[in-house]
Design an enzyme around this catalytic site. Structure first.
Site, PDB file in Angstrom:
ATOM      1  CG  ASP A 320      -2.162   0.882   0.957  1.00  0.00           C
ATOM      2  OD1 ASP A 320      -2.776   1.314   1.929  1.00  0.00           O
ATOM      3  OD2 ASP A 320      -2.481   1.146  -0.221  1.00  0.00           O
ATOM      4  CB  ILE A 358      -3.040 -12.919  -8.842  1.00  0.00           C
ATOM      5  CG1 ILE A 358      -4.394 -13.623  -8.641  1.00  0.00           C
ATOM      6  CG2 ILE A 358      -3.142 -11.864  -9.923  1.00  0.00           C
ATOM      7  CD1 ILE A 358      -5.484 -12.733  -8.117  1.00  0.00           C
ATOM      8  CB  THR A 392      -9.699  -8.330  -2.661  1.00  0.00           C
ATOM      9  OG1 THR A 392      -8.702  -8.112  -1.669  1.00  0.00           O
ATOM     10  CG2 THR A 392      -9.094  -8.090  -4.030  1.00  0.00           C
ATOM     11  CG  HIS A 549      35.247 -11.761  17.038  1.00  0.00           C
ATOM     12  ND1 HIS A 549      34.454 -11.272  18.054  1.00  0.00           N
ATOM     13  CD2 HIS A 549      34.611 -12.863  16.554  1.00  0.00           C
ATOM     14  CE1 HIS A 549      33.365 -12.023  18.161  1.00  0.00           C
ATOM     15  NE2 HIS A 549      33.440 -13.001  17.275  1.00  0.00           N
ATOM     16  CG  HIS A 553      37.934 -16.466  16.868  1.00  0.00           C
ATOM     17  ND1 HIS A 553      37.267 -17.474  17.529  1.00  0.00           N
ATOM     18  CD2 HIS A 553      37.096 -16.058  15.861  1.00  0.00           C
ATOM     19  CE1 HIS A 553      36.080 -17.666  16.975  1.00  0.00           C
ATOM     20  NE2 HIS A 553      35.960 -16.824  15.955  1.00  0.00           N
ATOM     21  CG  ASP A 592      34.970 -13.798  12.959  1.00  0.00           C
ATOM     22  OD1 ASP A 592      33.899 -13.394  12.476  1.00  0.00           O
ATOM     23  OD2 ASP A 592      35.031 -14.558  13.948  1.00  0.00           O
TER      24      ASP A 592
END
Length: 826
Positions: A320, A358, A392, A549, A553, A592
């Site tokens: 819409d 449809i 509808t 990280h 790691h 990472d």
């Protein structure tokens, strides 16, 4: 010819063509709204060739006693208190006039765009091309409507001439053929409130176009009021009248047609100008497309679906004309239970199969679909209306195509607000409008690609400036060193209990080369030793230095992936191909890359460059890690895959993408139910989907592998993780945001958070892995042991420090460990 010359079945068809016999359904609708009906006449469609015909009968039924609404086909009505001598004035002015002095009453129903009102009456017309399908006439007092001929240009009536008498109940005038006032005569039609009226006599006169054989006008005269039948005299009168007026009529029609085309072109140019000013933002462009589509066709609602050919899905972000993620989810969740393949992504997109419903039909065929009655169409799903409460009535669904004719998406318009249904004119407008939509969407997507390329280039340059390239000497040293077996680094290197972070960081690149070599992948794929060494060193320098990280790691994850392939004999038993094994190791090493120590949600909340680049696709950091890995792989002398075949290379890159994106725990939670099914039924090495799910499971298990080590090692890694989390929480507080509990150093209770994480994520991962491969029982047992340690630590911490506000005390206070050991002795 007389009525007796026309067979009975053909008479009904003739009266229906002339609008004198109405469709029961439509007539019932008029009665329900107005409470009465009345008759109407019409001029038939223009014929190509023909001659004047007369149909005579006898008797005239009484005049209706009250005004009403008239439903007709191929006709229009107007209120004219004068004879057909007003025709010339009607042509010159372009609109009818009326001498009625009473006040106009209002109609209760909406009709087509064309609304012509004159003093004393209101006329609503609905026109489909040159076919009038709905007429409403509301008036009071005396109205004279003379139906002789109708001409329609697009949806506007430009010529009307009618014969009819309608009066108020208190006053019944009569009509003669010579009086310009309301004369006295028998009414031409009967009371249609009970039965449809049929004429007792008919004369049809075709008028040919000048210089052409085609018929321009068909004049129909009904129910002669003077004695006798229609004859040659009436034909001559009609022909003589149109001999002088036909040229003016045709010129007027052409002028109206040119005016209409000019107006349409101006409207579409205005639409194009509006659309092409929003190419920088696809979401805004889609909302503008919805708004313009509703405005041009007078639709109540609109939805837009873009076609994702890679996944064979229709994707909707706009409903819409507005983004309403929360409301869309609330509405569609009940519907999705009955529609397989329909789901809502984390970014608020609604995805459905490209052949469903449809919209799917239009996307598949590429042809416009105009549905006048939605509930009677087999492709319409009533469940949406039942869930939303929206009714509808009719649908106009049209494809949006590229210049080459390839379908880009589908727009679906619901409920014509100014008529019973969408018309042929709406179809033409939609088709023309879709061309502008296709061009604007294509250019917008191309513009986004250009902007993305610029951002990627900027990020790549930033990466290369932040991390200097490895030197030639570093590469030569690594290449010249003998590649030793993995057990050379530690006797337990190939054991699940080994903690890989104890390997010196400087030796980790050689350890990675040793793992790849020991699996036979270097010789099998003829990998370049020098390119692989340079790639490994570049990846190592591609990692930043957050507490958790970082490169260590990545090395730990790669080591556990190696253990899974080696100890579970995944390639030997056919669970993984050698290419999949190589992709798993390389992806583990890169998964990472360039991690900044922050989560995806933080990137989005801070409007970072990464978020602007990847947020629309989800998994912001994972996509950045993948992009950086590809950047390094494409760097000079870093492509160690150069000896792979084209197909192998393509498959490797696809695997790398899937594996790195699988490190997003949100992805794992989406597939965990399928993984449980495979664990219950057994792994099928011949099933491609099983391969895909297994390799994602292996990557997740490797990424969480620190939880499977001994208690002290696991606890040490948890401390690194929460230091990184709390750093992000401090940044969020500085931005004015409230961090999650696990990110807030003042609120986080680490033992409880660890228990929740192990319960919800880690333990199920290793449980499924152990069910699939009994050799994986050791890491599953270790993670459960760590769970018991965290549970006891929680109890000891609560007992000793119930009022503590320092979350990291659980790692800093060694006396807590002493208490745990004391409990073990007991």
């Amino acid at each position: 010819m007389t009525l007796e010359d026309i067979e009975a079945p053909h008479r009904d068809n003739l009266w229906r063509l002339l609008g004198l016999l109405q469709d029961s359904e439509r007539l019932a609708g008029a009665v329900a709204r107005d409470g009465n009906t009345a008759g109407a006449t019409q001029a038939g469609r223009i014929l190509r060739n023909g001659s004047a015909q007369s149909v005579d009968g006898c008797g005239s039924p009484p005049l209706p006693s009250s005004p009403g609404r008239y439903l007709a086909r191929d006709m229009t009505l107007d209120c004219q208190p004068r004879r057909s001598s007003a025709a010339a004035r009607m042509v010159s002015t372009g609109s009818p006039t009326s001498t009625s002095t009473s006040t106009s009453t209002s109609t209760t129903a909406k009709a087509h765009k064309l609304h012509r009102s004159v003093p004393g009456n209101v006329v609503w017309l609905e026109v489909v091309w040159d076919e009038l399908v709905w007429v409403e006439v509301v008036w009071v007092e005396v109205v004279w409507v003379e139906v002789v001929w109708v001409e329609v240009v697009w949806d506007e009536v430009v010529w009307v001439e009618v014969v009819w008498v309608e009066v108020s109940p208190s006053k019944v005038p009569k009509l003669t053929s010579h009086s310009s006032s309301l004369p006295s005569c028998d009414p031409p039609f009967g009371d249609l409130t009970s039965n449809p009226a049929t004429p007792t006599s008919l004369l049809c006169v075709p008028v040919a176009s000048p210089g052409r054989e085609a018929t321009a006008v068909l004049v129909c005269l009904l129910d002669k009021v003077t004695p006798g039948d229609f004859g040659r005299r009436e034909v001559k009168i009609v022909e003589e009248c149109f001999k002088y007026t036909l040229g003016m009529l045709i010129n007027t029609m052409e002028a109206e047609r040119e005016r209409r085309l000019r107006t349409q072109c101006q409207a579409l140019l205005s639409v194009a100008q509006n659309l092409f000013t929003h190419l920088d933002d696809v979401s805004v462009l889609l909302r503008e497309i919805m708004s313009e589509a509703r405005r041009l066709t007078d639709a109540e609602r609109c939805s837009l679906f873009l076609l994702d050919r890679e996944h064979d899905q229709l994707v909707a972000k706009v409903f819409d004309g507005e983004r309403k993620e929360e409301s869309v989810q609330e509405v569609l969740l009940p519907v999705m239970q009955h529609l397989p393949g329909v789901y809502i992504t984390s970014s608020g997109e609604v995805r459905l199969p490209a052949t469903q419903g449809i919209a799917g039909h239009v996307a598949s065929t590429g042809h416009l679909l105009n549905i006048r009655d939605a509930y009677s169409h087999p492709l319409f799903y009533k469940g949406f209306d039942e869930c939303t409460g929206f009714k509808t009535r009719n649908i106009l669904c049209f494809p949006i195509k590229q210049e080459a004719g390839e379908v880009l998406g589908v727009a679906e318009l619901c409920n014509k607000t100014t008529g019973l249904h969408f018309t042929r004119f709406d179809e033409e407008i939609a088709t023309a409008f879709s061309s502008y939509c296709g061009i604007s969407i294509t250019n917008s997507l191309l513009y986004k690609k250009v902007v993305d390329a610029q951002v990627r280039s900027k990020l790549s340059n930033e990466l290369m400036m932040f991390h200097m390239k490895v030197t030639k000497e570093e590469v030569e040293r690594l290449v010249e060193v003998e590649v030793v077996p993995p057990t050379h680094f530690h006797p337990d290197f190939c054991s699940f209990r080994y903690f890989p972070r104890q390997v010196h960081e400087g030796r980790t690149p050689l350890a990675i080369l040793s793992m790849i070599e020991s699996l036979g992948l270097v010789s099998h794929f003829r990998l370049s030793r020098e390119s692989l060494a340079r790639f490994t060193l570049m990846v190592r320098k591609g990692y930043r230095d957050p507490p958790y990280h970082n490169w260590l790691h990545a090395f730990s994850v790669t080591h556990f992936a190696f253990l899974l392939i080696h100890n579970l004999r995944l390639t030997d038993r056919g669970a993984l191909t050698r290419l999949e094994a190589l992709a798993l190791l390389v992806s583990s090493m890169c998964h990472d890359l360039d991690h900044r120590g922050t989560t995806n949600s933080f990137q989005v909340a801070s409007n970072s460059v990464l978020a602007s680049l990847y947020s629309s696709e989800g998994s912001v950091m994972e996509r950045h890690h993948l992009a950086q890995a590809m950047c390094i792989l494409n760097t000079d002398d870093c492509n160690f895959l150069e000896n792979l075949t084209r197909q192998e290379y393509t498959n490797f890159l696809d695997l790398m993408r899937d594996i790195i994106l699988a490190t997003d725990l949100a992805h794992h939670l989406r597939i965990v139910s399928e993984l449980r099914e495979i664990a219950a039924s057994g792994y099928d090495a011949g099933n491609p989907r099983h391969h895909q799910l297994l390799i994602c499971l292996l990557m997740t298990a490797a990424d969480l592998s620190d939880q499977t080590k001994d208690w002290h090692s696991s606890k040490h890694v948890a401390e690194l993780i929460y230091k990184e989390f709390f750093t992000q929480g401090d940044l969020e507080k500085a931005m004015g945001n409230m961090p999650l509990e696990m990110m807030d150093r003042e609120k986080a209770f680490i033992p409880e958070l660890q228990l929740q994480f192990l319960d919800d994520v880690a333990i199920p991962v290793y449980e499924i892995l152990a069910k699939l491969f009994p050799e994986a029982e050791e890491p599953y047992s270790s993670v459960r042991t760590n769970y018991r340690h965290w549970s006891r630590l929680r109890d000891v911490y609560k007992r000793r420090k119930p009022a503590s506000t320092s979350s990291l005390e659980v790692f800093e206070d060694d006396s807590l460990e002493d208490d745990l050991e004391t409990e073990d002795i007991r």
